[in-house]
Design an enzyme around this catalytic site. Sequence first.
Site, short mmCIF file in Angstrom:
data_model
loop_
_atom_site.label_atom_id
_atom_site.label_comp_id
_atom_site.label_asym_id
_atom_site.label_seq_id
_atom_site.Cartn_x
_atom_site.Cartn_y
_atom_site.Cartn_z
N CYS A 130 -0.71 5.78 1.44
CA CYS A 130 -1.95 5.85 2.21
C CYS A 130 -3.03 4.93 1.64
CB CYS A 130 -2.39 7.31 2.29
SG CYS A 130 -3.50 7.71 3.63
N HIS A 131 -4.23 5.47 1.40
CA HIS A 131 -5.35 4.68 0.87
C HIS A 131 -5.18 4.34 -0.61
CE1 HIS A 131 -7.25 6.17 4.56
NE2 HIS A 131 -8.10 5.17 4.44
#
Length: 192
Positions: A112-113
């Site tokens: 993800c991030h």
Amino acid sequence: MAQRLKGLSVAILATDNFEQAELTSPKEALEQAGATVRILSARPGQIRGMKHDEKADSFPVDQSWNDAEPGDYAGVVIPGGVFNSDVIRMEEGARRFVQAIHDQGKPVAVICHGAWLLVSAGLVDGKQLTSWPSLQDDIRNAGGNWVDEEVVLDGNLITSRKPDDLPAFNEKLIAALATVEKSDTPSAAQAT
């Protein structure tokens, strides 16, 4: 899969407000495979997870990444979460830890991030990876090739997009760690 990773220690790097599933799912999968998993953060104490935009559970920090020895670990996992990822990328100790694991050729698994830490650590140039879609410009601007795939392996970098990708992410992570020589890292009992 049971005990496939016995004798290996794996670090998870996180700060407050990480996406909880992206820490707990890999941690559980790694432990079921026999690995010892330690949560590293900027300082001892507790860090709090998030379930999307809501506060979730607290988890004990095993050690500061500033005090941890990267050579004691067979690999590292970096969960996402917007707030966690924005903070951790600015932490010099986290960048140094991830760079050291990467330089040792050991798995660096990011979801993800969490890929923001790879960008800030200078590890994406010339690499193919994925992330939450909003990071694609950051990755491309840092010289990486962003693709929209469930999980991507490029060298020792393992990347995924989101919590829905966790089963494939965990499988790829365990397979990569299974290739790490047990003699490359101290046993879990020796890890500090």
